[in-house]
Scaffold this active site. Sequence first.
Site, PDB file in Angstrom:
ATOM      1  N   SER A  73       0.843  -1.195   0.000  1.00 50.47           N
ATOM      2  CA  SER A  73       0.000   0.000   0.000  1.00 50.47           C
ATOM      3  C   SER A  73       0.888   1.258   0.000  1.00 50.47           C
ATOM      4  O   SER A  73       1.660   1.437  -0.946  1.00 50.47           O
ATOM      5  CB  SER A  73      -0.953  -0.058   1.189  1.00 50.47           C
ATOM      6  OG  SER A  73      -2.012   0.851   1.030  1.00 50.47           O
ATOM      7  N   HIS A 111      -7.234  -6.246   0.662  1.00 48.00           N
ATOM      8  CA  HIS A 111      -6.071  -5.378   0.943  1.00 48.00           C
ATOM      9  C   HIS A 111      -5.339  -5.810   2.227  1.00 48.00           C
ATOM     10  O   HIS A 111      -4.383  -5.165   2.630  1.00 48.00           O
ATOM     11  CB  HIS A 111      -6.577  -3.936   1.096  1.00 48.00           C
ATOM     12  CG  HIS A 111      -5.514  -2.873   0.964  1.00 48.00           C
ATOM     13  ND1 HIS A 111      -4.914  -2.563  -0.240  1.00 48.00           N
ATOM     14  CD2 HIS A 111      -4.932  -2.040   1.870  1.00 48.00           C
ATOM     15  CE1 HIS A 111      -4.033  -1.582  -0.069  1.00 48.00           C
ATOM     16  NE2 HIS A 111      -4.010  -1.255   1.206  1.00 48.00           N
ATOM     17  N   ASP A 155      -9.837  -5.784  -3.514  1.00 48.72           N
ATOM     18  CA  ASP A 155      -9.187  -4.802  -2.636  1.00 48.72           C
ATOM     19  C   ASP A 155     -10.128  -3.600  -2.455  1.00 48.72           C
ATOM     20  O   ASP A 155     -10.499  -2.941  -3.431  1.00 48.72           O
ATOM     21  CB  ASP A 155      -7.875  -4.381  -3.287  1.00 48.72           C
ATOM     22  CG  ASP A 155      -7.031  -3.488  -2.404  1.00 48.72           C
ATOM     23  OD1 ASP A 155      -7.593  -2.611  -1.715  1.00 48.72           O
ATOM     24  OD2 ASP A 155      -5.798  -3.662  -2.417  1.00 48.72           O
TER      25      ASP A 155
END
Lengths: 290, 290
Positions: free
Chosen positions: B146, B255, B222
């Site tokens: 991320s 995610h 995600d």
Amino acid sequence: MEKIEAIKEFGGWLNRYRHRSSACACDMTFSVYLPPAAATEKVPVVYWLSGLTCTDDNFRVKAGAQRYAAELGLALVIPDTSPRGAEAPDVPERYDLGQGAGFYVNATQEPWARHYRMYDYVTRELPALVEANLPVTAARSITGHSMGGHGALICALKEPGRYRSVSAFAPICHPMACGWGQGCFKAYLGNDREAWAAYDAVRLIEAGAEAIPLLIDQGTADEFLAQQLHPESLERVCAARDFPLTLRWQDRYDHSYHFIATFIGEHLAYHAGILRETRTAEAVAKPAAR
Amino acid sequence: MEKIEAIKEFGGWLNRYRHRSSACACDMTFSVYLPPAAATEKVPVVYWLSGLTCTDDNFRVKAGAQRYAAELGLALVIPDTSPRGAEAPDVPERYDLGQGAGFYVNATQEPWARHYRMYDYVTRELPALVEANLPVTAARSITGHSMGGHGALICALKEPGRYRSVSAFAPICHPMACGWGQGCFKAYLGNDREAWAAYDAVRLIEAGAEAIPLLIDQGTADEFLAQQLHPESLERVCAARDFPLTLRWQDRYDHSYHFIATFIGEHLAYHAGILRETRTAEAVAKPAAR
């Protein structure tokens, strides 16, 4: 039961469920990892019992077990460690009594008796629920850590035939003889030490529990070893009865999930070997019976 | 640097260090996993950069990476995600600005400029410290998740030759084009969008960054994909320049660290392959030079 979360991991699904528990008289949450194989066939189950302060979250996040379960074709069922919520009594200032510290017993004392029935929950209600609703067989193994290692040992010792195999990480081997165990047993079970003995692995083996091999890993640098765990008592009673115990001293490992992560693969492979053997035996037995 | 924790895991050591950072002008904490091989030889390093809200703890607890690092003979170095402590400015009510959200840039704006120099910290100060004090070689690879995936990409793109390989999990590919990136870039770098472009993977590739293969895993489920990550922008600029990008869409992964855990083994094996290749080439080159 209601599925409240589903996360894909290692090709399978890490699900979380909520249900009304009759054993605990409250809503309970648990996690299940279903390996890729569960998409096409029923798979055997390893139950994981967690230690003090844990919920169903710690093991699923920290142990790295799902990778092995995916490879081995095992489901993992991960219950909480006590009743929860406003209905269930608690001692918020203590981590080692009340919520997060169910100790896998059926309480008989007030105010605990109505909700703190974790023994029935993990040995009866949860397996029945899981086996009725998920693609799993009734072939069960059980393992756990610390308070949950104690839980795994007593479940296997008290329920011959119910679990195909058992193992434990740094278990509280003799809760009657340590502070954590005494605090909870006194609160949940009262002052009668014979009631305590029914949930104490050392005493159950002394009292003649049916033999089942015990696989235990114990770190030599475990910060709770001297005060709380007492594997030497377990060794003593097993030696006296020739009870099958494999106690592996792991040099310089501590009590943390990093210790569990290091050896969980070997434990799951051990359980898978036995569960698979049994499955093969069943598969062979079935055609012969027809 | 001071070792403040040491936990045995997979036969190696998961250590935590604290040191006074000159780049960040505060005390910083980081973790290092040293595989068993590091007891007898210097090993190459994979740097892991974490996402918003993380410290050095999240990855070491949740990703299951140490097992692979032990097998592959890799050290893992895991920095924090921002300056910390009372000295460093913060916006406590925001998870996406200030502490926990350093974004791997060198801030130029007040009140951030003195402490928020995470780019220098992760590319210069930390490698120098690690290489001077631990049994590691100067062969480095970098990866992250991320915000940390963004960090890994820009470090590799801005520092040709400094990292042998790079990969990322669900990276913020084009921070100038998403809310998380814009919020931090505006605060740390001011209103000049050309200053932002120096820390934006898409713009760095457009501007002619030296080619290095990019390995990226991105889950299709995600929850931040549409708003924050923009891998399609990275695909576009890479295609335009024939820049080597392997973007793997991972069906139904989210995610979370469960997504990372699923694929970290493949990423570490990828980095180990390249780091080992280089090491072999060096080993071969040395006798010839004598």
